[in-house]
Design a protein around this motif. Structure first.
Motif, PDB file in Angstrom:
ATOM      1  N   HIS A 258       0.828  -1.210   0.000  1.00 26.21           N
ATOM      2  CA  HIS A 258       0.000   0.000   0.000  1.00 26.21           C
ATOM      3  C   HIS A 258       0.859   1.254   0.000  1.00 26.21           C
ATOM      4  O   HIS A 258       2.033   1.235   0.353  1.00 26.21           O
TER       5      HIS A 258
ATOM      6  N   HIS B 204       0.409   5.697   1.015  1.00 24.88           N
ATOM      7  CA  HIS B 204      -0.132   6.496   2.123  1.00 24.88           C
ATOM      8  C   HIS B 204      -0.669   7.828   1.644  1.00 24.88           C
ATOM      9  O   HIS B 204      -0.733   8.788   2.427  1.00 24.88           O
TER      10      HIS B 204
ATOM     11  N   HIS C 217       4.898   0.258   0.478  1.00 25.04           N
ATOM     12  CA  HIS C 217       5.507  -0.886   1.167  1.00 25.04           C
ATOM     13  C   HIS C 217       4.428  -1.863   1.642  1.00 25.04           C
ATOM     14  O   HIS C 217       3.227  -1.600   1.526  1.00 25.04           O
TER      15      HIS C 217
ATOM     16  N   TYR D 145       1.486   9.617  11.166  1.00 21.61           N
ATOM     17  CA  TYR D 145       1.297  10.085   9.790  1.00 21.61           C
ATOM     18  C   TYR D 145       1.125  11.596   9.808  1.00 21.61           C
ATOM     19  O   TYR D 145       0.383  12.136  10.635  1.00 21.61           O
TER      20      TYR D 145
END
Ligand SMILES: [Fe+2]
Length: 188
Positions: free
Chosen positions: A108, A110, A148, A164
């Motif tokens: 995935h 982000h 990753h 995040y």
């Protein structure tokens, strides 16, 4: 007082016109003082709301040192990967995740978020640009656009914490990596 060859200073100063052969080795600051990120008393205090990568890493290290602050919150769910939002601040979110053996994130991205994450307990494996084992205490940093996959391919549960910035608004899934052998076969 210098009493043995091992006491010889590593940095040898020379007169302006002396032979350069007199210079044998010049230590870097890290060689002299050690890695400042590994020496807690040299780190600046973690601000209440960090806004930099090093600040977020400091926040994670601070949490890692305070097991009582996170361990009672952790749940393990064999049916779905468990996660819990620990805190939010201006421009960032902090999540606590648990990983039972065999659980993984899938490959995935982000979205526009950068991230810092660390393993608090157990061991995880990250597949990104190469693969690496992430033991407890490991802290990783990634920029927006990084893709990753994280998986617990060990035999013990693992716990990780993720910051995040900005907060995670999307997590686009990507096709699994094709093993080199399979890719080579496809090329033929
Ligand atoms: Fe991720």
């Amino acid at each position: 007082m210098l009493s043995s060859p091992s006491d010889t200073p590593a940095v040898l100063c020379t007169a302006p016109h002396s032979s350069p052969k007199a210079l044998t080795h010049v230590n870097s600051d890290v060689e002299i003082a050690g890695d400042p990120l590994a020496i807690a008393h040299l780190l600046p205090p973690v601000p209440a709301h960090p806004s930099t990568v090093s600040g977020f890493a400091g926040l994670i290290r601070q949490l890692a040192d305070d097991r009582a602050a996170w361990a009672p919150l952790v749940r393990y769910d064999p049916t779905v990967r468990w996660y819990h939002r620990l805190r939010t601040g201006p421009g960032y979110e902090m999540w606590l995740l648990s990983w039972l053996p065999g659980q993984g994130s899938g490959r995935h991205g982000h979205g526009p978020s950068a991230g810092v994450f660390g393993v608090l307990d157990g061991q995880l494996t990250e597949h990104g640009r190469g693969s690496r084992a992430l033991g407890a205490g490991t802290v990783r940093v990634f920029a927006p656009g990084y893709v990753h996959e994280v998986v617990n391919d060990g035999l013990e549960p693992a716990v990780s914490v993720h910051v995040y910035s900005p907060g995670l608004t999307e997590m686009p899934m990507h096709c699994p990596l094709v093993p080199d052998t399979a890719r080579d076969a496809l090329a033929w």
